[in-house]
Design a protein around this motif. Structure first.
Motif, PDB file in Angstrom:
ATOM      1  N   TYR A  83       0.815  -1.217   0.000  1.00  0.00           N
ATOM      2  CA  TYR A  83       0.000   0.000   0.000  1.00  0.00           C
ATOM      3  C   TYR A  83       0.848   1.266   0.000  1.00  0.00           C
ATOM      4  CZ  TYR A  83      -4.029  -2.970   1.044  1.00  0.00           C
ATOM      5  OH  TYR A  83      -5.022  -3.901   0.982  1.00  0.00           O
ATOM      6  N   LEU A  84       2.012   1.211   0.656  1.00  0.00           N
ATOM      7  CA  LEU A  84       2.832   2.417   0.813  1.00  0.00           C
ATOM      8  C   LEU A  84       3.321   2.949  -0.528  1.00  0.00           C
ATOM      9  CD1 LEU A  84       3.803   4.040   3.269  1.00  0.00           C
ATOM     10  CD2 LEU A  84       5.960   2.813   3.120  1.00  0.00           C
ATOM     11  N   GLN A 127       9.348   4.015  -3.447  1.00  0.00           N
ATOM     12  CA  GLN A 127      10.735   3.835  -2.992  1.00  0.00           C
ATOM     13  C   GLN A 127      10.898   4.317  -1.551  1.00  0.00           C
ATOM     14  OE1 GLN A 127      13.133   5.909  -5.856  1.00  0.00           O
ATOM     15  NE2 GLN A 127      12.789   4.392  -7.476  1.00  0.00           N
ATOM     16  N   SER A 128       9.981   3.931  -0.704  1.00  0.00           N
ATOM     17  CA  SER A 128      10.064   4.301   0.717  1.00  0.00           C
ATOM     18  C   SER A 128       9.717   3.073   1.540  1.00  0.00           C
ATOM     19  CB  SER A 128       9.112   5.451   1.046  1.00  0.00           C
ATOM     20  OG  SER A 128       7.778   5.054   0.813  1.00  0.00           O
ATOM     21  N   THR A 129      10.162   3.089   2.778  1.00  0.00           N
ATOM     22  CA  THR A 129       9.867   2.001   3.703  1.00  0.00           C
ATOM     23  C   THR A 129       9.382   2.596   5.012  1.00  0.00           C
ATOM     24  OG1 THR A 129      12.156   1.963   4.494  1.00  0.00           O
ATOM     25  CG2 THR A 129      11.581   0.443   2.693  1.00  0.00           C
ATOM     26  N   ILE A 130       8.699   1.773   5.803  1.00  0.00           N
ATOM     27  CA  ILE A 130       8.202   2.221   7.097  1.00  0.00           C
ATOM     28  C   ILE A 130       8.689   1.256   8.167  1.00  0.00           C
ATOM     29  CG2 ILE A 130       6.000   0.968   6.962  1.00  0.00           C
ATOM     30  CD1 ILE A 130       4.725   3.482   8.225  1.00  0.00           C
ATOM     31  N   HIS A 189      14.017   8.392   0.545  1.00  0.00           N
ATOM     32  CA  HIS A 189      15.244   8.913  -0.072  1.00  0.00           C
ATOM     33  C   HIS A 189      16.371   9.062   0.952  1.00  0.00           C
ATOM     34  CE1 HIS A 189      12.563   9.699  -3.411  1.00  0.00           C
ATOM     35  NE2 HIS A 189      11.814  10.497  -2.641  1.00  0.00           N
ATOM     36  N   GLY A 190      16.470   8.075   1.822  1.00  0.00           N
ATOM     37  CA  GLY A 190      17.566   8.068   2.784  1.00  0.00           C
ATOM     38  C   GLY A 190      17.332   8.902   4.015  1.00  0.00           C
ATOM     39  N   ARG A 191      16.184   9.526   4.148  1.00  0.00           N
ATOM     40  CA  ARG A 191      15.899  10.356   5.333  1.00  0.00           C
ATOM     41  C   ARG A 191      14.742   9.730   6.110  1.00  0.00           C
ATOM     42  NH1 ARG A 191      13.342  16.190   4.701  1.00  0.00           N
ATOM     43  NH2 ARG A 191      11.441  14.932   4.758  1.00  0.00           N
TER      44      ARG A 191
END
Length: 874
Positions: free
Chosen positions: A755-756, A762-765, A779-781
């Motif tokens: 879903y994200l 290209q993001s993770t939680i 993006h690395g932040r």
């Protein structure tokens, strides 16, 4: 779990009964403005599943303005292929019944069954708390709570862990957690958890060591200061003795006295220069006055000669102006006669044009009068037809709102009568003899309906007491009586005997109303402003026709009139010529008057000035001031030379500024005295300090402190080494545990990523220990949830709940999602992504979406159900 229908009765703002059926297994969209009842529907679903039916705090569920109501909610749903029905009644006549297939559960047993099925815990007493809400508290989002996902996830964490364990075959809680907890307890006695700052014994050791080092450094500084003060005292004493011997302030005072004497002499010389300057200023002013008088006399002689020439020229101009004025007066008389003739011809031409206009108006008013007479006749006929249709419509008019309520009540009565008839105990009898029912004899055959307890006498055989088996039959009968009373009241208000008669009258009224509107349109065509307006217009046209005839009769004979344009052009030419001639005459008159006035003024001025020049007294005074000018010039030159000499003397004296020299020498003497006094004070202070420190045993104290610092350093190093070892052990154990947990949480991580990526590619939680979102890495932040905007947290709240629902669904647990105004702070682009996620999730779950912005959700591809329409249908 799939909801199929929701029935709400006497619940908050729903004072009657509201039924929502035909719920779809996927997306269901409910719309309505604020306070329409969307959140009330969601609250009713939460109450029927989660609230204890016997809770005493639910009085706020009572219908508004009805303190004696009976709030109740009934839902039908499908669970694992079985048909289920749940009904609860709150506040008064509290009851609860859960039916799953053929199994029926009542009261507390039903509520325990619900808690086990849906994944929540019952509150022991009082209202349902957030920590008891479990899975429903996570998936059923209340208005304004979409962004608050952390707490609701924590309350449902145990159910989510069970689902993960079932899917992965592992367990998140193992022996390493107990070991990590023991290590961290020991570590927390030395270092804090979040900032890794020293605490407990380690902090005490560091504080003690720091205090001892500070005390030792202070004593070292005191000893160093003691040595420096000895050196400084010797230096200050030597400087004091040398200065006391030389006494420099006395020399400065002698120089100040000499400089002051020179300053006094310079001040006297300056006063002398100022006196000469004042005398010179007076003499120069007297000389300027005499020169000004002589200059005025010379200017007067030049003005007399100049004005004699101007007077001769002015008299010549007057003669020429008089000639021009006579010629202009003759031309004006000729042009005035020509203008009068042209004006008479123009008046006759205008009369001819007016006559033609009046003839045209007379024809128009005759035609208009005929048209108005025909329109008045047609409008009168239409008005009569309109009044007749209005009288007939008023006689059969039916209130449409009351008719709708009557139809709705009629349907409810039919259903309720059938339910009451089915619930009522029926006894069919065929008797050869006689019985008694509640003392009344009964014979023959028929049907006896038992709506309450009845006593049947059997004669010698005894008696039967019949008690109805349905517990709420009396309530149904009461409700039936109430509906029949309302039905009869509406029939009386409408003046009909039945619903069919009311509908027939309503159709007749609509037909007559249509005829009335048709006649009104015909009347509006002929008389848009009314028949009286047409009659007024006819009278006005007749009056204007008569006035036009009268004006035409009063005009002169215009047979010889010239064309209007030619007459107007001739009149304008004559008028322009006359105006030009009058302007020339006025200019000539003004020129003549100006010339005469100028000549007379010049003659008078010249006479006065010539008389002044020839006056004997004026001639004597002029000779006197010419002699005085010569004497004053000699005096001014002498004073100017004397002042310049004194100024040179003063400038020579001022070069060395004796006043400033005297001030400087006095200040130097004062500074020398003060510096010697301060040096004496410093010597006394240094001697006092040295005597005090020398008696305090500074060296012995320093030696004792060095020993204490060494002992405190060893204690601090031992505790620091222990803290480092425990930190390393904690890091190793946590890394090992996190690797195992990551494998266990893989199913949830996979659904979150699914879903994200719709909104945050290209993001993770990252998840915390209670499986709630902790940080979003883009993006690395990595940003914590609190650092994100309100809208972004709202979007994460929706997506993570969809992922949790997928996880629970995969483990075989019932899922139902309710979103009450869940994307209010989301922009258009992200809202489209949210919609796609909801459509995807709706293939696996039932989702109820409530919104007050139907225009933003009209592209979901599902039917929008307005709460207002549902209330009207009820």
């Amino acid at each position: 779990m799939k909801l199929q229908s929701i029935a709400i009765q006497e619940f908050k703002q729903f004072t009657g009964r509201l039924v929502i059926d035909d719920l779809q297994p996927g997306l269901n969209l409910f719309t309505g403005p604020n306070e329409a009842g969307k959140s009330t529907v969601a609250e009713a679903v939460r109450a029927v599943f989660l609230e204890r039916y016997k809770a005493s705090h639910l009085k706020d569920l009572l219908p508004w303005g009805k303190a004696s109501g009976q709030p109740s909610v009934e839902v039908s749903f499908e669970l694992d292929g079985a048909q289920c029905r749940l009904s609860k009644q709150f506040v008064t006549r509290q009851r609860c019944e859960l039916k799953i297939g053929q199994a029926v559960f009542g009261e507390d047993e039903a509520e325990d069954k619900l808690a086990a099925l849906l994944g929540f815990s019952r509150a022991a007493r009082g209202p349902l708390k957030a920590e008891n809400a479990g899975v429903p508290g996570l998936l059923w989002v209340q208005q304004g709570g979409t962004h608050e996902v952390r707490d609701s996830t924590g309350h449902a964490a145990q159910y989510l862990r069970d689902a993960l364990s079932q899917l992965s075959g592992g367990s998140e809680s193992a022996g390493e957690d107990a070991l990590i907890a023991a290590v961290q307890r020991e570590l927390r006695q030395l270092l804090t958890a979040r900032t890794q700052k020293s605490t407990g014994p380690l902090a005490e050791a560091e504080t003690t060591l720091a205090a001892l080092i500070a005390e030792r450094d202070e004593l070292e500084q005191q000893r160093q200061q003691f040595d420096e003060n000895i050196t400084r005292l010797a230096s200050q004493q030597q400087a004091y003795d040398d200065t006391q011997r030389k006494r420099p302030w006395e020399l400065h005072e002698q120089k100040a006295v000499l400089a002051q004497q020179r300053a006094d002499a310079a001040a006297e010389l300056e006063r002398s220069v100022q006196g000469l300057a004042q005398s010179l200023q007076v003499s120069e002013a007297e000389l300027a006055l005499s020169l000004q008088q002589e200059q005025g006399a010379a200017e007067l002689e030049a003005a007399v000669a100049r004005e004699r020439q101007q007077l001769d020229a002015a008299r010549a101009n007057v003669a020429a102006a008089q000639t021009e004025h006579a010629q202009a007066a003759s031309g004006v008389a000729q042009f005035e006669q020509a203008s009068v003739d042209a004006s008479r011809a123009l008046e006759l031409a205008n009369a001819a044009v007016t006559a033609a206009d009046l003839r045209s108006q007379i024809g128009f008013y005759r035609t208009e009068s005929e048209r108005l007479e025909a329109a008045i006749a047609a409008a009168g006929k239409a008005n009569d037809a309109l009044l007749e249709a209005a009288r007939e419509a008023a006689a059969v008019e039916v209130d449409e709102a009351k008719l709708k309520r009557l139809a709705a009540l009629n349907g409810e009565l039919t259903v309720l009568r059938a339910r009451t008839e089915a619930a009522m105990t029926r006894i069919e009898y065929r008797l050869n003899g006689a019985l008694t029912v509640d003392g009344a004899p009964v014979t023959g055959e028929g049907v006896l309906r038992v709506d309450d307890e009845k006593l049947i006498g059997l004669g010698d055989l005894g008696e039967l007491r019949v008690i109805p088996g349905v517990s709420d039959l009396s309530a149904q009968l009461s409700e039936l009586a109430s509906l029949e009373a309302r039905h009869a009241q509406l029939l009386q208000a409408l003046g009909v005997a039945s619903l069919g008669e009311a509908e027939a009258r309503y159709e007749q009224w609509k037909t007559l109303t249509a005829q009335q509107k048709s006649q009104a349109k015909i009347l509006d065509v002929h008389a848009p402003q009314g028949i009286d307006a047409l009659r007024a217009a006819l009278a006005s046209a007749a009056a204007r026709l008569q006035a036009s005839n009268d004006r035409l009769a009063g005009l002169p004979d215009v047979s010889a009139a010239a064309p209007l344009d030619a007459a107007r052009r001739n009149a304008e030419i004559a008028r322009d010529a006359l105006e030009a001639a009058r302007k020339v005459l006025a200019q000539a008159a003004e020129k003549r008057s100006t010339g005469i006035a100028t000549a007379e003024s010049l003659a008078a001025q010249l006479q006065r000035k010539e008389a002044q020049l020839s006056d004997e007294a004026y001639c004597r005074n002029r000779a006197q001031w010419q002699t005085k000018i010569v004497e004053q010039r000699v005096q001014v030159d002498a004073l100017r030379r004397q002042r310049e000499g004194r100024e040179r003397e003063l400038e020579a004296v001022r070069l060395d500024d004796p006043a400033a020299e005297a001030k400087r020498y006095r200040a130097s003497a004062e500074l020398a005295r003060n510096e010697q006094h301060e040096r004496q004070v410093r010597i006394a202070h240094l001697r006092s300090q040295l005597e005090t420190i020398g008696a305090s045993g500074l060296g012995e104290r320093l030696a004792a402190l060095d020993a204490q610092v060494e002992q405190a350093t060893r204690r601090k190093d031992e505790l620091s080494l222990r803290a480092s070892a425990l930190s390393l052990l904690d890091e190793v154990l946590v890394d090992e545990r996190d690797a195992a947990v990551a494998q266990l949480r893989a199913p949830l991580t996979e659904r979150l990523g699914h879903y994200l990526k719709r909104i945050f590619p290209q993001s993770t939680i990252a998840l915390s220990d209670d499986l709630s979102p902790a940080t979003l890495d883009r993006h690395g932040r990595a940003d914590t949830l609190d650092a994100l905007s309100f809208g972004t947290r709202e979007q994460l709240g929706i997506l993570t709940r969809l992922a949790y629902a997928d996880l629970l669904k995969a483990s075989g647990r019932p899922t139902l999602l309710m979103l009450d105004d869940a994307a209010v702070h989301t922009d258009a682009a992200r809202r489209d992504a949210i919609k796609r996620a909801l459509i995807d999730a709706a293939t696996r779950h039932q989702i109820l979406v409530f919104t007050c912005h139907p225009e933003l959700w009209d592209d979901l591809g599902v039917r929008q159900r307005a709460i207002e329409d549902l209330k009207v249908a009820a």
